[in-house]
Design a protein around this motif. Structure first.
Motif, PDB file in Angstrom:
ATOM      1  N   PHE A  92       0.843  -1.206   0.000  1.00  0.00           N
ATOM      2  CA  PHE A  92       0.000   0.000   0.000  1.00  0.00           C
ATOM      3  C   PHE A  92       0.869   1.243   0.000  1.00  0.00           C
ATOM      4  O   PHE A  92       1.993   1.243   0.490  1.00  0.00           O
ATOM      5  N   HIS A 121     -11.111   4.287   4.250  1.00  0.00           N
ATOM      6  CA  HIS A 121     -10.156   3.924   3.207  1.00  0.00           C
ATOM      7  C   HIS A 121      -9.703   2.470   3.339  1.00  0.00           C
ATOM      8  O   HIS A 121      -9.676   1.730   2.350  1.00  0.00           O
ATOM      9  N   GLN A 125     -13.654   2.217  -6.890  1.00  0.00           N
ATOM     10  CA  GLN A 125     -13.504   0.947  -6.187  1.00  0.00           C
ATOM     11  C   GLN A 125     -13.207  -0.123  -7.224  1.00  0.00           C
ATOM     12  O   GLN A 125     -13.827  -0.163  -8.287  1.00  0.00           O
ATOM     13  N   SER A 148     -11.234  -4.361  -1.892  1.00  0.00           N
ATOM     14  CA  SER A 148     -10.570  -4.488  -3.203  1.00  0.00           C
ATOM     15  C   SER A 148      -9.697  -5.733  -3.267  1.00  0.00           C
ATOM     16  O   SER A 148      -9.688  -6.449  -4.269  1.00  0.00           O
ATOM     17  N   VAL A 175      -2.250  -1.904  -4.280  1.00  0.00           N
ATOM     18  CA  VAL A 175      -3.687  -1.704  -4.464  1.00  0.00           C
ATOM     19  C   VAL A 175      -3.953  -0.226  -4.230  1.00  0.00           C
ATOM     20  O   VAL A 175      -3.865   0.263  -3.100  1.00  0.00           O
ATOM     21  N   TYR A 181      -6.184   3.112  -4.310  1.00  0.00           N
ATOM     22  CA  TYR A 181      -7.547   3.655  -4.287  1.00  0.00           C
ATOM     23  C   TYR A 181      -7.516   5.017  -3.629  1.00  0.00           C
ATOM     24  O   TYR A 181      -6.926   5.181  -2.554  1.00  0.00           O
ATOM     25  N   ILE A 224     -10.032  -0.684   0.642  1.00  0.00           N
ATOM     26  CA  ILE A 224      -8.962  -1.416  -0.022  1.00  0.00           C
ATOM     27  C   ILE A 224      -8.923  -2.880   0.418  1.00  0.00           C
ATOM     28  O   ILE A 224      -8.468  -3.737  -0.338  1.00  0.00           O
TER      29      ILE A 224
END
Length: 282
Positions: free
Chosen positions: A8, A267, A230, A274, A256, A258, A271
């Motif tokens: 991330f 948030h 998304q 996701s 990932v 977003y 994710i």
């Protein structure tokens, strides 16, 4: 996606940190709980923590450093500014190593006023020259330099042809596949991926939507605003792309990505959803 190393980046979370919705330190356990195994460290960390603190937070939460992200301004007509960008990129090689990673992402710090003074060919040439020097220097220390396709149509970094020109100009340069950014120039993400197979060292999985009446976000070549959607709710066909990525044996880190919008829920909840969606495609 089974076997993928999820990482991330904080760039799109830091506004929540600045607004007091969470602390910088709170990002790390929440990321680990969401399913991430690594962190994309960057220049922006310095606003909140020094390197040792970032390393401690990662270590305590079982996260590795996937790469280090550094911004420089290469698309400039000013020779002295270009020399400064090259020197900054070289110094970032050592910053990456100090973070325990041999992966360095170089990001163009876009200056639209400077871009107006350059043709696309000139901008590409100057970026290529800068990247060549940085790559050659990084190679002495075993560091891989990477750039990603970029969602600014005025910058020659959105299409596979433009990125191929940079690869040719800077042998040894590697790519980060960002699955949304090439849409700024209307290139299909799957076509982009297939056109540059063999050059990817890292992946950013991003979905894209075109919100009506938006006043923020990136802007494509038709003047439409682009937002991060998304995963699975936008226009990127991950069901076609991800099997190719796995079949080709990609074993690098996968970010990932977003960007939350006003009114969306947490948030890290987004994710985590996701990750579950992406894993379910294979």
């Amino acid at each position: 996606m089974p076997g993928m190393k999820w990482t991330f980046m904080s760039l799109q979370i830091l506004d929540e940190v600045r607004s007091g919705k969470m602390t910088f330190a709170e990002m790390f356990p929440r990321a680990r709980a969401a399913g991430f195994v690594a962190y994309d460290a960057s220049d922006m960390d310095a606003e909140f923590a020094d390197r040792e603190e970032v390393l401690r937070l990662c270590r305590e939460n079982g996260l590795k450093i996937a790469d280090y992200i550094h911004w420089i301004h290469m698309a400039t007509p000013d020779d002295k500014a270009l020399e400064a960008a090259i020197e900054s990129g070289k110094q970032a090689v050592h910053t990456a190593l100090a973070h325990g990673t041999k992966m360095l992402m170089i990001v163009e710090q876009v200056n639209r006023h400077d871009l107006e003074k350059l043709t696309r060919q000139e901008a590409s040439r100057r970026m290529g020259c800068a990247l060549r020097e940085i790559v050659n220097y990084a190679d002495k220390f075993g560091v891989t330099v990477m750039v990603e396709d970029f969602p600014v149509p005025a910058l020659p970094m959105s299409t596979s042809d433009e990125m191929k020109a940079l690869l040719d100009a800077a042998p040894g340069l590697q790519l980060i596949l960002d699955t949304g950014n090439m849409l700024a120039q209307k290139e299909d993400p799957l076509h982009f991926y297939q056109a540059l197979k063999g050059h990817y060292a890292h992946v950013h999985l991003k979905d894209i939507e075109y919100p009506e009446n938006a006043t923020t976000g990136d802007i494509d070549c038709d003047g439409r605003h682009i937002w991060n959607a998304q995963h699975g709710e936008g226009v990127v066909n991950f069901a076609a792309l991800l099997p190719d990525l796995k079949q080709d044996g990609f074993d690098g880190y996968v970010t990932v990505e977003y960007g939350p919008h006003e009114g969306t829920k947490d948030h890290f909840e987004k994710i985590a959803e996701s990750i579950r969606y992406l894993e379910g495609l294979l």
